[in-house]
Design an enzyme around this catalytic site. Structure first.
Site, mmCIF file in Angstrom:
data_model
loop_
_atom_site.group_PDB
_atom_site.id
_atom_site.type_symbol
_atom_site.label_atom_id
_atom_site.label_comp_id
_atom_site.label_asym_id
_atom_site.label_seq_id
_atom_site.Cartn_x
_atom_site.Cartn_y
_atom_site.Cartn_z
ATOM 1 N N GLN A 102 -39.476 45.382 64.761
ATOM 2 C CA GLN A 102 -40.125 46.455 65.548
ATOM 3 C C GLN A 102 -41.347 46.636 65.032
ATOM 4 O OE1 GLN A 102 -40.058 47.643 68.436
ATOM 5 N NE2 GLN A 102 -41.016 49.187 68.985
ATOM 6 N N ASP A 152 -40.050 37.758 70.745
ATOM 7 C CA ASP A 152 -40.603 39.106 70.870
ATOM 8 C C ASP A 152 -42.314 37.947 71.747
ATOM 9 O OD1 ASP A 152 -41.076 41.718 71.630
ATOM 10 O OD2 ASP A 152 -41.201 41.384 68.953
ATOM 11 N N LYS A 157 -34.194 49.946 74.356
ATOM 12 C CA LYS A 157 -33.724 48.336 74.233
ATOM 13 C C LYS A 157 -32.466 47.634 73.914
ATOM 14 C CE LYS A 157 -38.216 47.196 72.529
ATOM 15 N NZ LYS A 157 -39.241 46.969 71.511
HETATM 16 N N1 GUN Z 1 -44.599 47.816 69.428
HETATM 17 C C1 GUN Z 1 -45.124 47.791 70.091
HETATM 18 N N2 GUN Z 1 -44.813 46.976 71.263
HETATM 19 C C2 GUN Z 1 -43.832 46.289 70.673
HETATM 20 C C3 GUN Z 1 -43.518 44.673 71.124
HETATM 21 O O1 GUN Z 1 -43.501 44.612 72.026
HETATM 22 N N3 GUN Z 1 -42.791 44.220 70.463
HETATM 23 C C4 GUN Z 1 -42.310 44.525 69.323
HETATM 24 N N4 GUN Z 1 -41.351 44.053 68.039
HETATM 25 N N5 GUN Z 1 -42.368 45.664 68.431
HETATM 26 C C5 GUN Z 1 -43.773 46.503 69.241
#
Ligand code: GUN
Length: 292
Positions: free
Chosen positions: A98, A121, A54
């Protein structure tokens, strides 16, 4: 006939270039560079890779990103204090926590603490509600990435039977909502661990979205020749990344399929970049309306 290969890596790259263009235009117009703050608690190896990807994608698209690394034993209070300071920092436009968080933390309370205007998100209940009502502020990244893959690949959804396998808050539930919404207009079936005969349901599907987190869960003989197969799974199997669909068995006799890796994964990140750009625009609008 071999399946159409839905190249998520290439489509994500196109999306990223467009975001990069819009980020540059926003900066030229306002002097603002969208800024994503990511929080990584603990040392889960997969999460470390996702967060690094990311950050790299933000840099490529010209967005700022800051990573807040916290030890696995971080307290709820400490993490909430960090979120509050990011919520109140006008220099930060998007906040991403995350997942999964270490087990002693209350994930729901932590996600609820992120201000909805910076919730890139789209996990906050206010944003989930707006999305369900068809007036989204932010779209959840993975389901939005799947919808974009379908639209860019000119795969229609209206009137088609979509079978979503999995009912997680991150993928399955919002995926079903987006396929169902006006404009997408699919007829949606959601399968989960208590659904009898998922194979039979898949055999009636025009579109299958697999998001169960079980390697090769969907067998080749569950899929019709006309099926469009979207594989959201990313599973480690014998040191290789594989999806929730048995790709080798499916690829010969379906209409179109996404690979793992290089399918949905890059699209999730591309949608996060778009959400962060939109968060910066949204906050500018709020500042303007606060002044006037
Ligand atoms: N862990 C697995 N997928 C995601 C996601 O789309 N966003 C976040 N913040 N954590 C994750």
């Amino acid at each position: 006939m071999p399946a159409q290969f839905i190249d998520g890596k290439q489509i994500a790259e196109q999306c990223r270039l467009e975001t990069q263009r819009q980020v540059a235009a926003l900066h030229q117009r306002t002097g603002i560079t969208p800024h994503l703050a990511a929080i990584l608690a603990g040392d889960d190896p997969a999460s470390q890779v996702y967060v690094r990807n990311k950050e790299k994608a933000c840099a490529k698209a010209g967005l700022r990103s800051t990573l807040h690394r916290l030890p696995a034993n971080v307290t709820q209070q400490h993490l909430l204090a960090l979120i509050h300071s990011l919520n109140n920092n006008p220099d930060v436009h998007g906040i991403l926590v995350q997942l999964p968080l270490p087990g002693h933390l209350d994930t729901v309370a932590i996600l609820d603490a992120v201000t909805p205007l910076k919730d890139v998100d789209a996990f906050h209940p206010e944003n989930v509600g707006l999305m369900l009502q068809g007036r989204p502020r932010f779209l959840p990244c993975t389901p939005a990435g799947v919808m974009r893959l379908l639209s860019v690949s000119r795969i229609p959804t209206a009137g088609r039977h979509a079978v979503v396998i999995g009912r997680s808050d991150i993928v399955g539930k919002p995926m079903a909502a987006l396929l169902l919404q006006k404009g997408a207009d699919a007829t949606v079936t959601v399968c989960h661990s208590r659904t009898p005969d998922i194979a039979a349901l898949c055999r009636t599907a025009d579109i299958v979205v697999a998001a169960v987190g079980i390697p090769h869960f969907v067998r080749g003989d569950w899929l019709r020749p006309a099926a469009i197969v979207i594989d959201v799974g990313i599973n480690r199997l014998a040191d290789k990344l594989v999806g929730d669909v048995d790709f080798d068995a499916a690829v010969g006799h379906v209409a179109a399929i996404t690979p793992v890796p290089g399918g949905v994964g890059p699209m999730t990140i591309a949608m996060l970049l778009e959400n962060t750009l939109n968060a910066a625009r949204l906050q500018l609008k709020h500042e303007d309306s606060a002044v006037s």
